[in-house]
Design a protein around this motif. Structure first.
Motif, short mmCIF file in Angstrom:
data_model
loop_
_atom_site.label_atom_id
_atom_site.label_comp_id
_atom_site.label_asym_id
_atom_site.label_seq_id
_atom_site.Cartn_x
_atom_site.Cartn_y
_atom_site.Cartn_z
N TYR A 15 92.97 11.05 62.52
CA TYR A 15 92.08 10.51 61.51
C TYR A 15 92.13 8.99 61.56
N PRO A 16 90.99 8.34 61.32
CA PRO A 16 90.96 6.89 61.44
C PRO A 16 91.58 6.16 60.24
N GLY A 17 91.86 6.85 59.17
CA GLY A 17 92.39 6.20 57.98
C GLY A 17 93.80 5.70 58.19
N LYS A 18 94.18 4.74 57.37
CA LYS A 18 95.53 4.21 57.43
C LYS A 18 96.03 3.95 56.02
#
Length: 152
Positions: A15-18
């Motif tokens: 997933y691109p979230g951080k």
């Protein structure tokens, strides 16, 4: 095994979230919603054992407590009205949490949270200005509605 914390490199989706400060604070506030109940339980439990509170709002419980000189603390407060005072917040929160989803769907999350906050504020003011048991229970019901919306 249920989970999701650890994903193997051979099949997990990336997933691109951080983790940002905003994400952390949002999760922290959401996870602390249950603290409202614990805080209320501690406060209402302490208040209901205060002589001045019992004398003003529940004089029969106060006099019964003073007559009972035994050391047994079990079921010291066996008044239905005092039980209604304590549990009215939790019952109102239960009912409101079911209704809050519909309100959120119709008006949106922002207005749902705003309405819950206003209801909580009004309940706190009523409880602070209470002169009768009716005002106490009404304030607790409004506090419960606010808590139900906040937890939703």
């Amino acid at each position: 095994m249920a989970g999701g914390v650890v994903v193997s490199a051979s099949g997990g989706k990336e997933y691109p979230g951080k983790m940002t400060l905003f994400v952390f604070l949002t999760c922290f506030v959401a996870s602390s919603g249950g603290l409202i109940f614990g805080y209320d339980l501690g406060i209402s439990g302490g208040v209901t054992s205060m002589d001045s509170f019992l004398l003003k709002f529940f004089p029969s419980v106060y006099h019964k407590e003073k007559e009972d000189v035994s050391t047994n603390q079990y079921c010291k407060f066996d008044s239905e009205l005092l039980t209604l005072f304590t549990s009215s917040l939790y019952l109102a929160a239960l009912v409101a949490s079911f209704l809050a989803a519909t309100v959120t769907r119709v008006f949106g999350r922002k207005w749902s949270m705003f309405g819950g906050g206003i209801t909580f504020l009004v309940g706190a003011v009523i409880n602070g200005a209470a002169e009768s048991v009716f005002m106490l229970i009404l304030g607790r019901i409004l506090l419960g509605i606010g808590v139900g919306f906040a937890n939703q």
